[in-house]
Each structure stands twice: as structure tokens, then as C-alpha cells.
Design a protein around this motif. Structure first.
Motif, PDB file in Angstrom:
ATOM      1  N   VAL A  84      64.910 -41.967  82.287  1.00 39.85           N
ATOM      2  CA  VAL A  84      63.981 -41.170  82.948  1.00 39.85           C
ATOM      3  C   VAL A  84      64.151 -41.117  84.304  1.00 39.85           C
ATOM      4  CG1 VAL A  84      61.781 -40.035  82.945  1.00 39.85           C
ATOM      5  CG2 VAL A  84      62.298 -41.360  80.842  1.00 39.85           C
ATOM      6  N   GLY A  85      64.645 -39.987  85.014  1.00 47.30           N
ATOM      7  CA  GLY A  85      64.929 -39.977  86.320  1.00 47.30           C
ATOM      8  C   GLY A  85      66.490 -40.527  86.505  1.00 47.30           C
ATOM      9  N   GLY A  86      67.419 -40.251  85.646  1.00 50.25           N
ATOM     10  CA  GLY A  86      68.491 -40.961  85.895  1.00 50.25           C
ATOM     11  C   GLY A  86      69.454 -40.209  86.690  1.00 50.25           C
ATOM     12  N   LEU A 135      68.263 -44.881  92.293  1.00 49.88           N
ATOM     13  CA  LEU A 135      68.290 -45.900  91.288  1.00 49.88           C
ATOM     14  C   LEU A 135      68.628 -45.798  89.877  1.00 49.88           C
ATOM     15  CD1 LEU A 135      67.294 -49.454  91.788  1.00 49.88           C
ATOM     16  CD2 LEU A 135      68.236 -47.933  93.707  1.00 49.88           C
ATOM     17  N   GLY A 136      68.038 -44.826  89.410  1.00 50.31           N
ATOM     18  CA  GLY A 136      68.441 -44.358  87.983  1.00 50.31           C
ATOM     19  C   GLY A 136      69.748 -44.241  88.037  1.00 50.31           C
ATOM     20  N   ARG A 137      70.486 -43.555  88.803  1.00 53.20           N
ATOM     21  CA  ARG A 137      72.031 -43.263  88.782  1.00 53.20           C
ATOM     22  C   ARG A 137      72.754 -44.603  88.673  1.00 53.20           C
ATOM     23  NH1 ARG A 137      73.668 -40.801  93.888  1.00 53.20           N
ATOM     24  NH2 ARG A 137      71.595 -39.672  93.477  1.00 53.20           N
ATOM     25  N   ILE A 139      70.236 -38.806  80.204  1.00 50.88           N
ATOM     26  CA  ILE A 139      69.383 -38.599  81.269  1.00 50.88           C
ATOM     27  C   ILE A 139      68.077 -37.535  80.942  1.00 50.88           C
ATOM     28  CG2 ILE A 139      69.375 -37.852  83.654  1.00 50.88           C
ATOM     29  CD1 ILE A 139      72.094 -38.997  83.880  1.00 50.88           C
ATOM     30  N   LEU A 140      67.174 -38.163  81.330  1.00 51.35           N
ATOM     31  CA  LEU A 140      65.956 -37.060  81.126  1.00 51.35           C
ATOM     32  C   LEU A 140      65.536 -36.836  82.629  1.00 51.35           C
ATOM     33  CD1 LEU A 140      63.906 -35.702  79.141  1.00 51.35           C
ATOM     34  CD2 LEU A 140      62.232 -37.735  79.335  1.00 51.35           C
ATOM     35  N   GLU A 141      65.717 -35.858  83.020  1.00 50.92           N
ATOM     36  CA  GLU A 141      65.086 -35.426  84.587  1.00 50.92           C
ATOM     37  C   GLU A 141      64.060 -34.539  84.494  1.00 50.92           C
ATOM     38  OE1 GLU A 141      65.529 -35.358  87.708  1.00 50.92           O
ATOM     39  OE2 GLU A 141      66.692 -37.302  87.660  1.00 50.92           O
ATOM     40  N   LYS A 142      63.717 -34.079  85.777  1.00 47.30           N
ATOM     41  CA  LYS A 142      62.324 -33.340  85.679  1.00 47.30           C
ATOM     42  C   LYS A 142      62.288 -32.053  85.030  1.00 47.30           C
ATOM     43  CE  LYS A 142      62.741 -31.944  90.804  1.00 47.30           C
ATOM     44  NZ  LYS A 142      64.098 -32.871  90.919  1.00 47.30           N
ATOM     45  N   ILE A 170      61.435 -49.615  86.198  1.00 47.71           N
ATOM     46  CA  ILE A 170      62.115 -50.296  87.505  1.00 47.71           C
ATOM     47  C   ILE A 170      61.185 -49.930  89.099  1.00 47.71           C
ATOM     48  CG2 ILE A 170      64.414 -50.436  86.782  1.00 47.71           C
ATOM     49  CD1 ILE A 170      65.199 -48.118  88.721  1.00 47.71           C
ATOM     50  N   THR A 171      60.121 -49.556  88.737  1.00 43.58           N
ATOM     51  CA  THR A 171      59.095 -49.216  89.607  1.00 43.58           C
ATOM     52  C   THR A 171      59.087 -50.554  90.844  1.00 43.58           C
ATOM     53  OG1 THR A 171      57.938 -47.969  88.209  1.00 43.58           O
ATOM     54  CG2 THR A 171      56.939 -47.862  90.185  1.00 43.58           C
ATOM     55  N   SER A 172      58.954 -50.157  92.000  1.00 43.23           N
ATOM     56  CA  SER A 172      58.826 -51.235  93.061  1.00 43.23           C
ATOM     57  C   SER A 172      57.388 -51.879  93.061  1.00 43.23           C
ATOM     58  CB  SER A 172      58.964 -50.449  94.593  1.00 43.23           C
ATOM     59  OG  SER A 172      60.315 -49.838  94.806  1.00 43.23           O
ATOM     60  N   PHE A 221      67.102 -54.323  95.608  1.00 49.37           N
ATOM     61  CA  PHE A 221      68.054 -53.798  96.411  1.00 49.37           C
ATOM     62  C   PHE A 221      68.146 -52.360  96.441  1.00 49.37           C
ATOM     63  CE2 PHE A 221      70.242 -52.923  92.530  1.00 49.37           C
ATOM     64  CZ  PHE A 221      69.875 -54.201  91.704  1.00 49.37           C
ATOM     65  N   GLY A 222      68.838 -51.927  97.313  1.00 50.06           N
ATOM     66  CA  GLY A 222      68.909 -50.384  97.484  1.00 50.06           C
ATOM     67  C   GLY A 222      69.953 -49.791  96.669  1.00 50.06           C
ATOM     68  N   PRO A 223      70.261 -48.614  96.573  1.00 52.56           N
ATOM     69  CA  PRO A 223      71.283 -47.927  96.081  1.00 52.56           C
ATOM     70  C   PRO A 223      72.756 -48.152  96.495  1.00 52.56           C
ATOM     71  CG  PRO A 223      70.155 -46.234  96.965  1.00 52.56           C
ATOM     72  CD  PRO A 223      69.289 -47.507  97.230  1.00 52.56           C
ATOM     73  N   ALA A 252      59.195 -40.924 101.680  1.00 51.37           N
ATOM     74  CA  ALA A 252      58.233 -40.871 100.420  1.00 51.37           C
ATOM     75  C   ALA A 252      58.228 -42.240  99.739  1.00 51.37           C
ATOM     76  CB  ALA A 252      58.580 -39.957  99.250  1.00 51.37           C
ATOM     77  N   LEU A 253      59.498 -43.017  99.582  1.00 49.58           N
ATOM     78  CA  LEU A 253      59.589 -44.459  98.933  1.00 49.58           C
ATOM     79  C   LEU A 253      58.607 -45.134  99.660  1.00 49.58           C
ATOM     80  CD1 LEU A 253      61.051 -46.189  96.687  1.00 49.58           C
ATOM     81  CD2 LEU A 253      62.865 -46.465  98.405  1.00 49.58           C
ATOM     82  N   TYR A 254      59.008 -45.207 101.082  1.00 45.80           N
ATOM     83  CA  TYR A 254      58.166 -46.421 101.629  1.00 45.80           C
ATOM     84  C   TYR A 254      56.771 -45.980 101.888  1.00 45.80           C
ATOM     85  CZ  TYR A 254      62.855 -48.261 102.063  1.00 45.80           C
ATOM     86  OH  TYR A 254      63.838 -48.613 101.954  1.00 45.80           O
TER      87      TYR A 254
END
Ligand code: NAI
Ligand code: ENO
Length: 375
Positions: free
Chosen positions: A104-106, A110-112, A127-130, A174-176, A200-202, A301-303
Motif C-alpha cells: 500500500v503506497g508502493g 520507500l514503498g517502491r 501495488i495499492l495506491e491512493k 514501515i512507518t518511521s 535509511f532513505g530511498p 512533510a516526512l520530517y
């Protein structure tokens, strides 16, 4: 004199060309290793083999009268290349009988990466996207694993929608942050549940040596295969409770990113001339600027979500702010001895780590200045 120099330079060029040929040979051999490892499911990262190999080469280097650190540096750089090239041969599939994996969010950053790693290991991934929620029921009904990789601020909402998964389906995120999503996963689904946090980041070239934090939800025996799979990718797994994770992340992420942001904000308000700072920087300051600048190249937004994810984070940041104030007050007294004795107290807290960090940073800084260009 010039002729003498040119003659020597020609010889050096000749040796360097031989180095290129040797490296080409080595990478070719590594491709073979990657192929064999992939067939037998041997992890990309083999710590004992790496340590043993480096120890032998160091001893040989010393015997040949060259610095042991030189060969270690060179080989580590070469091995890094090898790790990323081992991705090319794919990975052994630990659980080939698995039906489908739904990410979900693939399509996200990170999903990718996870979609790619699963596919490289031979799994069927959807992949299940929005905009795909109309087909969600069909996709989820056939899932053996559902991995949630959506932005932090909607992670729990999305998890709450996953109430009709097959009973034996493994639900992973895989949420932070870990406590809240894990609670929501346990509430939404009765089957096996696992919380992950890739540290780690992408932009990593390979998962070799990368840390993935694992927080048990339930049904460990049913997700053991996934842990094994991630180890085959080369990841270093660290199992902790969700609370231990979140407590550590208050320091590792919330406080770190906040102070990085505040530093960047301060440079901006001071109208500091980055070009000039770079030109005059010491190696450690250059790394600092790289760390700060790196944050501003990423998704705000992530930070924001990471920092704002708990009241505990804000309290830690407030205490930091307060301590800065106290430290300034001590400085304003103008008493050098007060600063020195306080400094020593903190140094005692770091203990042996202070020396260890000095050695580690020396390596990092040497590498950073190898790469230094004219600014
Ligand atoms: N970016 C990073 O460096 C890291 C991110 N993470 C975690 O990974 C997760 C995803 O982060 P990123 O990949 O950075 O975010 P992102 O924004 O790049 O990706 C999120 C994906 O979710 C999709 N999405 C949004 N709403 C959706 C919905 N309602 N249904 C299905 N999909 C939806 C978006 O279209 C996007 O493709 C977050 O929980 C984050 O904490 C963890 C470690 C590192
Ligand atoms: O690469 C960077 O700068 C990061 O800080 C990556 C990162 C972002 C979010 C996480 O939860 C974990 C790692």
C-alpha cells in the motif's frame, strides 16, 4: 626535471591502468558470487567473511610495507560496489509458495524500494495506491502479505481500513514511528503482525549493512521467513519493542532533524553566505553543511510528521532548548574554568565512545576531503 617527472607519471599511469584491469576482473568474479549467493539464498553481507578477508589483506599489506588502512579503505570501497551489483542477480525467494504481496503506497519513495526488492526475490507484488481503493477488496483478498508504506500522518487511518485481510495474511508496516501503527495493526487484523522501520532513505544503492528495526506484533513464527528474506538482502535486523524504538527515535530522528532544521533556519536568517562558508570550511564543518543541506533537499512533510509524532518529542526538544539557554548563561559569565569543568563532565559521560567517535570521524573526514572539489 620535467622529463624525469613525466617518465615517473607514465609509469604511474601504467600501474593505474593495471588497477583498472584488476578491478574489472574482481567485479566480474563478484558477479559470479552474486549469482551463486542468489541461487543458494546466502546473505549478501557476510560479516565474518568480510572481517577475515580484511584481516588477511591488512597483514599482507603490512608485510609489503604499505599501510594496512590503505588496503582496507580500497577494499571496503570495492566491496560497496560489489554489494550493489549483487542486486543485479536477484535474490533467493525464501517463501516461493506465497501468494501475493500487496504494497500500500508502493509508488512512494520507500514503498517502491520494497516492491523492487520483493520482485528481485521472485515474489508477485501488487501495488495499492491512493486512487486504487475501488479494487482494494479484490487485491487484498488474495494477499499473503500487506505492507503499508504510506505517509506517516495517514498510516493509522489506512491500517484501520485493513480489517478484511485473509486470516493467515501477514500485516507489516514501515512507518518511521512504531507504537501507534502497531496498535492499529493489532486491532485491525487477527493474524500475524510485524512493525518495521528501515533506518535509511530511498537513496541507498543496496540494503547491505542497512539497519531495519523490527517490532513484534504477533505470530513471530509466521513472519520468520520475511526476516530471513531481509537478511538475504543484506539488512541488519534489530529487534526491539515499539516503545524502545520510539524512545530512541526521539533522539535519532526528532531531536536530530529539529536541530538540523533550526540550524538551517538560523543560517537563512543570518543571511550566511554558503559559498564562502564552503570555501573556508574545515572538513567537519563541510560534513555539517552536507547534513543540514541534505535535510532541505527532502520532503518537509516526512520530517514534520516525524518531529510532530509525539508530545514526548516536543518535550525533548524543549528540554534541549532550555539546556542551550543554560549553556549560554554559563558562557555569559565569561568564566573559562566553568566551561572547561562542565565540558569534562560531559566528556566523562561519553567515556570510551569519545575516542571511538574521534577515530570513526577521522575516517569519514578523510573520505570527505578525498571528494572535495574546488567550490
Ligand atoms: N522516505 C524515507 O526516507 C523513509 C520513509 N519511511 C516511512 O515510509 C513511509 C512512506 O514514506 P515515503 O515513501 O517517504 O512517502 P512518499 O510520500 O514518497 O510515499 C507514500 C506513497 O503513499 C501513497 N499514498 C498516499 N495516500 C494513499 C492512500 N490513501 N492509499 C494508498 N496509497 C497512498 C502516495 O501516493 C505515495 O506513493 C512513511 O511511513 C515513512 O515514515 C521510513 C524510512 C525512511
Ligand atoms: O536519508 C536521510 O536523510 C534520512 O533521514 C532517511 C530517513 C528518513 C526517515 C526515516 O524514518 C528513516 C530514515
Amino acid at each position: 626535471m620535467n622529463e624525469e617527472l613525466n617518465a615517473l607519471r607514465d609509469q604511474i599511469d601504467h600501474v593505474d591502468k593495471q588497477l583498472v584491469d584488476l578491478l574489472a576482473q574482481r567485479l566480474k568474479l563478484v558477479a559470479g558470487v552474486g549469482e551463486v549467493k542468489s541461487r543458494y539464498g546466502i546473505p549478501v553481507y557476510a560479516p565474518e567473511r568480510e572481517a577475515a578477508m580484511l584481516a588477511s589483506r591488512r597483514a599482507e599489506a603490512e608485510a609489503a610495507g604499505i599501510p594496512a588502512d590503505l588496503i582496507e579503505d580500497v577494499l571496503r570501497r570495492v566491496m560497496r560496489e560489489s554489494y550493489s551489483s549483487e542486486n543485479d542477480s536477484g535474490f533467493k525467494c525464501v517463501k516461493p509458495e506465497l501468494r501475493r504481496i500487496v504494497v500500500v503506497g508502493g509508488q512512494g519513495q520507500l514503498g517502491r524500494l520494497f516492491v523492487q526488492m520483493f520482485r528481485l526475490s521472485g515474489y508477485q507484488v501488487d501495488i495499492l495506491e491512493k486512487d486504487d481503493w475501488e479494487q482494494a477488496d479484490t487485491l487484498l483478498a488474495g494477499a499473503s502479505v500487506v505492507l503499508v508504506a504510506v505517509p506517516i500522518d495517514i498510516s493509522c487511518q489506512i491500517i484501520d481500513r485493513l480489517t478484511h485481510l485473509p486470516a493467515d495474511c501477514l500485516l507489516v508496516d514501515i512507518t518511521s514511528i512504531k507504537q501507534k501503527p502497531l496498535q492499529h495493526m493489532l486491532a485491525a487484523h487477527k493474524g500475524p503482525v510485524l512493525g518495521l522501520h528501515p533506518m535509511f532513505g530511498p537513496d541507498v544503492a543496496s540494503l547491505a549493512k542497512q539497519v531495519i528495526v523490527c517490532c513484534d506484533g504477533r505470530g513471530a513464527e509466521q513472519y520468520q521467513w520475511l526476516l530471513e528474506q531481509m537478511q538475504i538482502w543484506g539488512a541488519r535486523l534489530q529487534s526491539v519493542t515499539a516503545k524502545e524504538h520510539d524512545d530512541a527515535m526521539s533522539f535519532i530522528q526528532a531531536l536530530r532533524h529539529f536541530t538540523t532544521y533550526a540550524y538551517g533556519y538560523h543560517l537563512f536568517e543570518e543571511k550566511a553566505d554558503i559559498k564562502c562558508l564552503l570555501a573556508l570550511s574545515s572538513p567537519i564543518y563541510r560534513l555539517e553543511l552536507a547534513m543540514v543541506g541534505r535535510l532541505f533537499a527532502q520532503d518537509p512533510a516526512l520530517y514534520a510528521d516525524i518531529i510532530l509524532s509525539s508530545e514526548q518529542n516536543l518535550q525533548l526538544i524543549r528540554r534541549y532548548h532550555q539546556r542551550m539557554g543554560e549553556a549560554i548563561q554559563r558562557l555569559e559569565k565569561g568564566d573559562k574554568q566553568v566551561f572547561i569543568s562542565h565540558f569534562k563532565e560531559v566528556a566523562a559521560y561519553f567515556g570510551d565512545y569519545a575516542q571511538q567517535f574521534l577515530r570513526e570521524s577521522k575516517q569519514l573526514l578523510a573520505q570527505a576531503s578525498d571528494r572535495r572539489h574546488h567550490d
